[in-house]
Design an enzyme around this catalytic site. Structure first.
Site, short mmCIF file in Angstrom:
data_model
loop_
_atom_site.label_atom_id
_atom_site.label_comp_id
_atom_site.label_asym_id
_atom_site.label_seq_id
_atom_site.Cartn_x
_atom_site.Cartn_y
_atom_site.Cartn_z
N SER A 1 0.87 -1.18 0.00
CA SER A 1 0.00 0.00 0.00
C SER A 1 0.91 1.23 0.00
O SER A 1 2.07 1.14 0.41
CB SER A 1 -0.86 -0.01 1.27
OG SER A 1 -1.45 1.26 1.48
N TYR B 1 -2.21 -0.85 10.22
CA TYR B 1 -2.30 -1.19 8.79
C TYR B 1 -1.02 -0.73 8.07
O TYR B 1 -0.40 -1.51 7.34
CB TYR B 1 -3.54 -0.53 8.18
CG TYR B 1 -3.71 -0.77 6.70
CD1 TYR B 1 -4.28 -1.95 6.23
CD2 TYR B 1 -3.31 0.18 5.76
CE1 TYR B 1 -4.45 -2.18 4.86
CE2 TYR B 1 -3.47 -0.03 4.39
CZ TYR B 1 -4.05 -1.20 3.96
OH TYR B 1 -4.20 -1.42 2.61
#
Ligand SMILES: NC(=O)c1ccc[n+]([C@@H]2O[C@H](COP(=O)([O-])OP(=O)(O)OC[C@H]3O[C@@H](n4cnc5c(N)ncnc54)[C@H](OP(=O)(O)O)[C@@H]3O)[C@@H](O)[C@H]2O)c1
Length: 246
Positions: free
Chosen positions: A153, A166
């Site tokens: 990401s 995350y």
């Protein structure tokens, strides 16, 4: 968008396992791999989503897939070994592994981050990928041209406020990919790389950005070129890279 035109039969005869195959990007990747000739092993935690994808793949006339219902939050080492044994008996090898499933956790400051959510995110995004990949390595070694793909990401390359566990898990994912790629370089035909999908129209994106109009971002099916490229023989020489889908 990543520019690659996959030949129609790019993945013919290949056995590819996709985690988080029931929804979002994983679902699109599994279907796209099947459409290009692969036998896909659909791993996920919600059985009816896996079954509906199974039906779609069968109805389209692609190779018959397999379903593995497994919750990566609670799966044990023993369950990963059992999965490896089943795949060994069924197929004798594995040509591709897409580590795609992830947990978003909560969007909040580190000061307020609930440690139990932190652990849950790390379990799904980091520990489960490690245990699954480790258990499947012997089967990947049986392939003459195997590809392991991790999912990163933007916040796994540059940390940003309120992305908590995350973001940290995605840094760990990039690191894990680099370590494994370096270990296998020159000693094995297994290549190991990462994809950063970029903003994509999925449930996870809606949860992270509830106010954003959904049409702002491409659909999962639109970002498939890089997913196909890394699973097929055209990427044989690519190892230890982190590629952008967009
Ligand atoms: N969408 C984006 O904009 C974006 C951007 C950057 C990176 N990514 C990354 O891309 C990957 C796919 O994201 P997505 O947007 O497609 O997410 P998504 O729509 O939320 O889909 C995630 C899939 O993973 C499964 N999953 C989640 N936790 C699981 C668990 N404990 N055990 C087994 N399966 C589990 C989900 O199962 P259920 O169907 O049962 O919920 C779902 O099928 C993730 O690694 C994500 O971090 C996405």
């Amino acid at each position: 968008m990543f520019d690659y035109q996959a030949p129609e039969q790019l993945l013919a005869g290949r056995i590819i396992l996709v985690t988080g195959a029931g929804d979002g990007i994983g679902r699109a990747a599994a279907k796209s791999y099947a459409a290009h000739g692969a036998t896909v092993v659909l791993l996920g935690r919600t059985l009816d989503k896996l079954e509906s994808l199974y039906d779609e793949i069968e109805a389209a006339g692609y190779p018959q897939p397999a379903i593995v219902p497994l919750n990566l939050e609670s799966a044990t080492e023993h369950e990963y070994m059992e999965l490896a044994n089943t795949l060994e008996q069924e197929f004798g090898r594995l040509d591709g592994l897409l580590n795609n499933a992830s947990s978003l956790g909560v969007r909040t400051a580190i000061e307020n981050y609930d440690p139990s959510i932190w652990n849950q995110v790390m379990q799904v995004n980091v520990n489960a990928s490690f245990m699954l990949t480790q258990a499947l390595l012997p089967l990947l070694h049986e392939s003459s041209d195997a590809s392991i793909v991790f999912t990163s990401s933007g916040v796994g390359r540059k940390g940003r406020a309120y992305w908590g566990a995350y973001a940290v898990s995605k840094f760990a994912t990039e690191g894990f990919m680099e370590v494994l790629a370096d270990e296998l370089e020159n000693t094995s035909p297994i290549r190991v790389n990462c994809i950063n999908p970029g903003a994509t129209r999925t449930q996870m994106r809606v949860t992270a950005y509830p106010g954003e109009p959904p049409q702002t971002n491409p659909a999962p099916a639109d970002i498939m070129p890089v997913y196909l490229y890394l699973m097929g023989a055209d990427s044989k020489e690519i190892n230890g890279q982190s590629l952008n889908a967009q």
